[in-house]
Structure formats: structure tokens, C-alpha cells
Design a protein around this motif. Structure first.
Motif, mmCIF file in Angstrom:
data_model
loop_
_atom_site.group_PDB
_atom_site.id
_atom_site.type_symbol
_atom_site.label_atom_id
_atom_site.label_comp_id
_atom_site.label_asym_id
_atom_site.label_seq_id
_atom_site.Cartn_x
_atom_site.Cartn_y
_atom_site.Cartn_z
ATOM 1 N N GLU A 16 49.635 -52.123 -38.545
ATOM 2 C CA GLU A 16 50.881 -52.301 -38.199
ATOM 3 C C GLU A 16 51.229 -53.705 -38.731
ATOM 4 O O GLU A 16 50.507 -54.794 -38.882
ATOM 5 C CB GLU A 16 51.141 -51.954 -36.852
ATOM 6 C CG GLU A 16 50.897 -50.782 -36.475
ATOM 7 C CD GLU A 16 51.856 -49.400 -36.870
ATOM 8 O OE1 GLU A 16 52.902 -49.814 -37.363
ATOM 9 O OE2 GLU A 16 51.250 -48.583 -36.827
ATOM 10 N N SER A 18 51.763 -56.725 -37.587
ATOM 11 C CA SER A 18 51.463 -57.484 -36.401
ATOM 12 C C SER A 18 50.104 -58.045 -36.505
ATOM 13 O O SER A 18 49.376 -57.214 -36.707
ATOM 14 C CB SER A 18 51.673 -56.985 -35.039
ATOM 15 O OG SER A 18 51.177 -57.429 -33.973
ATOM 16 N N HIS A 19 50.079 -59.460 -35.966
ATOM 17 C CA HIS A 19 48.668 -59.973 -35.969
ATOM 18 C C HIS A 19 47.719 -59.321 -34.947
ATOM 19 O O HIS A 19 46.601 -59.515 -35.027
ATOM 20 C CB HIS A 19 48.900 -61.564 -35.757
ATOM 21 C CG HIS A 19 49.175 -62.186 -37.098
ATOM 22 N ND1 HIS A 19 48.581 -62.234 -38.204
ATOM 23 C CD2 HIS A 19 50.619 -62.975 -37.377
ATOM 24 C CE1 HIS A 19 49.373 -63.062 -39.236
ATOM 25 N NE2 HIS A 19 50.420 -63.485 -38.594
ATOM 26 N N ARG A 20 48.249 -58.701 -34.088
ATOM 27 C CA ARG A 20 47.756 -58.191 -32.878
ATOM 28 C C ARG A 20 47.196 -56.406 -33.374
ATOM 29 O O ARG A 20 46.490 -55.879 -32.741
ATOM 30 C CB ARG A 20 48.468 -57.955 -31.588
ATOM 31 C CG ARG A 20 48.684 -59.330 -30.952
ATOM 32 C CD ARG A 20 49.466 -59.414 -29.694
ATOM 33 N NE ARG A 20 49.821 -60.477 -29.130
ATOM 34 C CZ ARG A 20 50.392 -60.717 -27.877
ATOM 35 N NH1 ARG A 20 50.552 -59.869 -27.288
ATOM 36 N NH2 ARG A 20 50.638 -62.023 -27.597
ATOM 37 N N ALA A 21 47.734 -56.188 -34.333
ATOM 38 C CA ALA A 21 47.461 -54.632 -34.785
ATOM 39 C C ALA A 21 45.855 -54.669 -35.480
ATOM 40 O O ALA A 21 45.277 -55.672 -35.890
ATOM 41 C CB ALA A 21 48.420 -54.416 -35.938
ATOM 42 N N GLY A 41 59.932 -60.274 -39.604
ATOM 43 C CA GLY A 41 58.950 -61.172 -39.213
ATOM 44 C C GLY A 41 58.153 -61.579 -40.203
ATOM 45 O O GLY A 41 56.990 -62.178 -39.987
ATOM 46 N N TRP A 43 56.381 -59.645 -43.115
ATOM 47 C CA TRP A 43 55.302 -58.747 -43.255
ATOM 48 C C TRP A 43 55.574 -57.747 -44.642
ATOM 49 O O TRP A 43 56.611 -57.511 -44.828
ATOM 50 C CB TRP A 43 55.047 -57.735 -42.003
ATOM 51 C CG TRP A 43 54.450 -58.525 -40.967
ATOM 52 C CD1 TRP A 43 55.037 -59.147 -39.842
ATOM 53 C CD2 TRP A 43 52.899 -58.879 -40.606
ATOM 54 N NE1 TRP A 43 54.200 -59.820 -39.144
ATOM 55 C CE2 TRP A 43 52.977 -59.652 -39.505
ATOM 56 C CE3 TRP A 43 51.838 -58.547 -41.462
ATOM 57 C CZ2 TRP A 43 51.834 -60.034 -38.768
ATOM 58 C CZ3 TRP A 43 50.609 -58.838 -40.703
ATOM 59 C CH2 TRP A 43 50.696 -59.693 -39.638
ATOM 60 N N ASP A 58 50.665 -60.472 -43.703
ATOM 61 C CA ASP A 58 51.330 -61.545 -43.354
ATOM 62 C C ASP A 58 51.902 -62.171 -44.795
ATOM 63 O O ASP A 58 51.215 -62.417 -45.625
ATOM 64 C CB ASP A 58 50.596 -62.822 -42.661
ATOM 65 C CG ASP A 58 51.456 -64.098 -42.284
ATOM 66 O OD1 ASP A 58 52.401 -63.997 -42.995
ATOM 67 O OD2 ASP A 58 50.970 -64.573 -41.420
#
Length: 270
Positions: A16, A18-21, A41, A43, A58
């Protein structure tokens, strides 16, 4: 950006934006990609040229290239780096970039290569063929298999990392894909995708070094892959890259006295 190339050592691609994905795979230096979607954001959803895999990047980590340069980079001979880690000198930006084993060096002429007119210097060990040879059996299969096993040993004790493709963190299918890449053979990214490549070998006794063994779970889904060293040994990544015993039931761990993976099928690529 419509097309790009990795000019960092290792770039994570995520499930996804997001850096947390979850990290699903990694781009190594010199690997190219096309952008197929964007998200707020900063991406990009990208498709990796090497294996067709997709993931979110990113946007700050990709280096943009034009369609003509992207096309050129698909056509030039692309050796790969054979040193566990080496430095590439970016002469345009006057900087050094560490690159891991298996990184792509498009158009490398023995000491340098260019990307979008920028010059890069690399004087480490490189392979002598393109990374995407379409006829891997065109050479001597026995010699290729022998070298394949030597290359696999370079990753010994590399720690397991879901989505990883480097000696500092690698998963089971990433280990297999990268080992084959060092021999100029392009495999898909995931174990279940690799299981559709090559030809089926009916019995373990008929296998030869370099064949791939695949393992499934109770639902019949392929979840693991490794490289056969011989009829009763396998090199695979489970916790770390290691050598274990294999028989017709699966992988037997002598340290635990138990089977860890159930054998499903064997495929020959070379």
C-alpha cells in the motif's frame, strides 16, 4: 514520471502507499520500472521490468528516465554485480553508491556505464552476460548448475526478510530469484509464480543440482521454495539461508528432528 530506474542501493516496494505497509519486494540498483498509478502523499505504483512485479514506491526514491532511455536499457547487455557489496561512483553528482550482489549494471563495458547521459564507474566483479537470457539451456546445463550452487553459497546465513532480495535480508523466493539472476536467468518473484516455470521432475531421485523444490501448506498453496544441492540436500531461506536434508516427504531439520516443509513438486529451469 512514467519510467524510472533505481539509483539507490535497495528500494522497498510496498503493498500500500505507506511506509508502514508490508514490503512486498525490493528494487536493487540499476533495475528499471514503469509507473502504472499514483497516490496522494507522493507514491507511485510501479511495475518492475525484470519480473513484472508491482508495488508502491516512495516517489522520492525513483530516478525518472524517458521512454527512449527506458527502451534502450531493456535492450543493452546488462551484467550484474558479483561482489557481496561494492561501490559505484556517480561522476555527475560526485557521489558514491553502495550496491549489493545482483545489482544491475546496464551497458557496463568493463569499468563504466551510462544512464540518461550520466556516467557511472564500477570496477568490481561482474557477470559476463545479460540478466534476462531467454534460452538458459543454451549453455552447458551441468556447468551452469555447478556455478549456480556456488552463487547460492554467497547468500549463506543471510537473514530472512519478507520481500527482501539482498544478502542483508532476503526471503525464500527472493533468494532463488537472485541466485538465478547471477547466472543470467530471469525468474518470477514469488514461489507460486516460479512453480509455473520450467519443466516438472517427477521424482526427487531424477532431480539434479540446481533444480527447484516447492512446498505447500495444508490448503495446498505453495508457500516455500529452495534450490536442490543434490538428491538429499537443499539450500533455502528459512530463518536464514541454510542447507538442510530433503526427502520425498519434505525438508527435515536435523537440529529440531522434525519436518519443516512438505514437498509439493520439483521444477527444472536449466
Amino acid at each position: 514520471m512514467e519510467y524510472g530506474i533505481a539509483l539507490n542501493s535497495v528500494i522497498p516496494l510496498r503493498a500500500e502507499p505507506s511506509h508502514r505497509a508490508e514490503m512486498v519486494t525490493q528494487l536493487l540498483f540499476g533495475e528499471t520500472f514503469s509507473v502504472i498509478d499514483t497516490a496522494l502523499g507522493g507514491w507511485f505504483r510501479v511495475r518492475v521490468a525484470f519480473d513484472g512485479y508491482e508495488g508502491w514506491m516512495d516517489a522520492n526514491q525513483g530516478f525518472p528516465i524517458g521512454v527512449s532511455e527506458f527502451t534502450r536499457l531493456q535492450e543493452v547487455v546488462t551484467p550484474v554485480s558479483l561482489d557481496l557489496i561494492q561501490l559505484v561512483a556517480d561522476e555527475t553528482r560526485k557521489s558514491l553508491i553502495p550496491v549489493v550482489i545482483g545489482s544491475s549494471l546496464p551497458g557496463h563495458n568493463g569499468s563504466s556505464f551510462t544512464i540518461s547521459g550520466d556516467n557511472f564507474i564500477h570496477d568490481g566483479h561482474v557477470s559476463g552476460f545479460p540478466f534476462n537470457r531467454h534460452d538458459p539451456a543454451g549453455g552447458d546445463p551441468i556447468a551452469i548448475s555447478r556455478q549456480l550452487l556456488e552463487d547460492a553459497m554467497l547468500y549463506m546465513n543471510a537473514p530472512y526478510c519478507w520481500g527482501g532480495r539482498s544478502p542483508f535480508g532476503i526471503d525464500c523466493s527472493g533468494f532463488v530469484q537472485m541466485t538465478y539472476k547471477l547466472q543470467g536467468i530471469s525468474l518470477r518473484r514469488d514461489a507460486h509464480q516460479q512453480a509455473a516455470q520450467g519443466e516438472t521432475i517427477s521424482f526427487l531421485e531424477e532431480s539434479r543440482p540446481g533444480d527447484l523444490a516447492f512446498f505447500d501448506n495444508d490448503e495446498g498453496r505453495i508457500i516455500h521454495v529452495g534450490i536442490l544441492a543434490d538428491h538429499n540436500r537443499i539450500i533455502h531461506c528459512s530463518g536464514h539461508v541454510r542447507i538442510d536434508t530433503i526427502d520425498h516427504e519434505g525438508i527435515y531439520r536435523t537440529d529440531t528432528g522434525q519436518y519443516s516443509h512438505k514437498l509439493r513438486l520439483i521444477r527444472r529451469i536449466i
